[in-house]
Scaffold this active site. Structure first.
Site, mmCIF file in Angstrom:
data_model
loop_
_atom_site.group_PDB
_atom_site.id
_atom_site.type_symbol
_atom_site.label_atom_id
_atom_site.label_comp_id
_atom_site.label_asym_id
_atom_site.label_seq_id
_atom_site.Cartn_x
_atom_site.Cartn_y
_atom_site.Cartn_z
ATOM 1 N N CYS A 1 -43.301 12.230 -8.646
ATOM 2 C CA CYS A 1 -41.849 11.983 -8.594
ATOM 3 C C CYS A 1 -41.056 13.289 -8.510
ATOM 4 O O CYS A 1 -39.894 13.293 -8.110
ATOM 5 C CB CYS A 1 -41.392 11.185 -9.808
ATOM 6 S SG CYS A 1 -42.327 9.675 -10.048
ATOM 7 N N HIS B 1 -33.573 12.043 -10.713
ATOM 8 C CA HIS B 1 -34.638 11.083 -10.412
ATOM 9 C C HIS B 1 -34.328 9.763 -11.132
ATOM 10 O O HIS B 1 -34.065 9.746 -12.336
ATOM 11 C CB HIS B 1 -35.970 11.674 -10.888
ATOM 12 C CG HIS B 1 -37.109 10.716 -10.818
ATOM 13 N ND1 HIS B 1 -37.290 9.858 -9.752
ATOM 14 C CD2 HIS B 1 -38.128 10.455 -11.692
ATOM 15 C CE1 HIS B 1 -38.371 9.122 -9.969
ATOM 16 N NE2 HIS B 1 -38.888 9.467 -11.138
ATOM 17 N N ASN C 1 -37.632 2.677 -9.428
ATOM 18 C CA ASN C 1 -38.097 4.059 -9.364
ATOM 19 C C ASN C 1 -38.915 4.240 -8.086
ATOM 20 O O ASN C 1 -40.023 3.718 -7.981
ATOM 21 C CB ASN C 1 -38.952 4.342 -10.613
ATOM 22 C CG ASN C 1 -39.544 5.732 -10.616
ATOM 23 O OD1 ASN C 1 -39.514 6.443 -9.608
ATOM 24 N ND2 ASN C 1 -40.107 6.129 -11.740
#
Ligand code: UT7
Length: 325
Positions: free
Chosen positions: A111, A252, A282
């Site tokens: 990520c 994020h 996500n």
């Protein structure tokens, strides 16, 4: 020299999976997911791939910047879910775009990957090796999710976001002003996916669980709220700024509560932390550029504004980037 984002683009798969759909798959509720994460729905790739989503996002970023594929010097795809080991996703994107003069390669920092790719491109451009770059975060996480594990399957979505970065040659103060990144491999077991059978490690029996994502959610949560503010402060110091000088924090999109906790830790108004987690979940390396593109196209980022990008991911990895739009 100003190394600045001149265009953004994104692409999301057609299929939408809602919290109510997940209620039928695992022991969960819409209420639990919304309260604990801020998510309502996410996109799931069916016919879309990491490379096809990335190519669409790149085309949109190039159009947005008013540039064409034949002038692109560098393509970096940040991904941890590429559908082919060889060739890398970036080379497939290069082919799809017809960007024949570009250097193309992938980065896997999970990520945190988009920030690692942006940092790498910044160094390429600052050194004079390249004049511009397409930086993409692209993921089809649904392929490696354990759809029977309620602790992970409700969190993730698929998608891609891209930015076109160029040395503008201007001295108007716009562009990247501070970057910070780091890794903590010692904490790697918090979030992992073996992804394939490895001799000596997964033998004698191949367990399909070895191929899927495993996560200690609570530990990842604690890691993020501790590490991300430190990383942001480093990028702020490099840019000579304080937390309150930043107009927009584009973080994020892992969990609404993580973002709220980071805002609190930086003593900064949550209004400066836009989110789209409700609709995308996500999307790992894609989450920051997808949100950036959404804000850019809605005209919510104004010229001269100070922006901070920051994220974290499996590895563990973390990064931050301060810029003037
Ligand atoms: O890009 C980085 C990727 N990862 C992350 O960012 C993950 C970061 N961590 C998180 O976002 C949170 O830790 C989660 C959303 C994963 C979990 O939230 P939490 O508040 O930390 O919950 P928990 O793991 O402490 O679990 C609390 C309870 C447990 O039940 P008991 O033991 O209290 O009876 C879980 O079994 O909630 C249960 N639970 C669920 N219940 C309904 C866990 N997942 C679910 C679910 N639906 N989907």
């Amino acid at each position: 020299m100003g190394i600045a984002i001149l265009g953004t683009g994104s692409a999301l798969p057609e299929k939408i999976l809602t919290n109510f759909d997940l209620e039928k798959m695992v022991d969960t509720t819409d209420e639990w997911i919304r309260k604990r994460t801020g998510m309502r729905e996410r996109h799931i790739g069916e016919k879309e791939t990491v490379a096809s989503l990335a190519a669409t996002a790149c085309k949109r970023a190039l159009e947005n910047a008013g540039r064409t594929a034949d002038s692109v010097d560098l393509i970096i795809v940040a991904t941890c879910t590429t559908e082919m080991l060889l060739p890398c996703a970036a080379c497939r994107v290069q082919n799809m775009l017809g960007a024949e003069h570009a250097i193309a390669f992938d980065i896997n920092a999970a990520c945190g990957g988009f920030l690692f790719a942006l940092n790498t491109a910044h160094h390429y451009i600052a050194s004079g090796a390249c004049k511009n770059a397409l930086i993409v975060g692209s993921e089809v996480l649904s392929e490696i999710i354990d759809w029977t594990d309620r602790g992970t399957c409700v969190l993730f979505g698929d998608g891609s976001g891209a930015v076109y970065v160029e040395d503008t040659g201007t001295e108007d103060g716009s562009g990247i002003t501070g970057m910070s990144q780091g890794s903590n491999g010692m904490a790697g077991s918090m979030l992992y996916c073996r992804g394939r059978v490895v001799k000596g490690e997964t033998e004698p029996e191949i367990n399909s669980e070895d191929l899927l994502v495993h996560m200690n959610g609570g530990e990842v949560f604690k890691f993020a709220v501790r590490q991300v503010p430190v990383c942001i402060k480093k990028a702020l110091d490099m840019a000579g700024l304080k937390p309150e000088d930043i107009d927009l924090y584009i973080l994020h999109q892992a969990n609404k509560r993580i973002i709220e906790s980071i805002a609190k830790s930086l003593k900064t108004d949550i209004e400066r932390f836009p989110m789209n987690i409700e609709k995308t979940g996500n999307t790992s390396s894609a989450s920051i550029p997808i949100l950036l593109d959404e804000l850019n196209r809605e005209g919510r980022i104004k010229k001269g504004q100070r922006i901070m990008l920051s994220g974290f991911g499996a590895g563990m990895t973390f990064g931050a980037c301060a810029m003037v739009w």
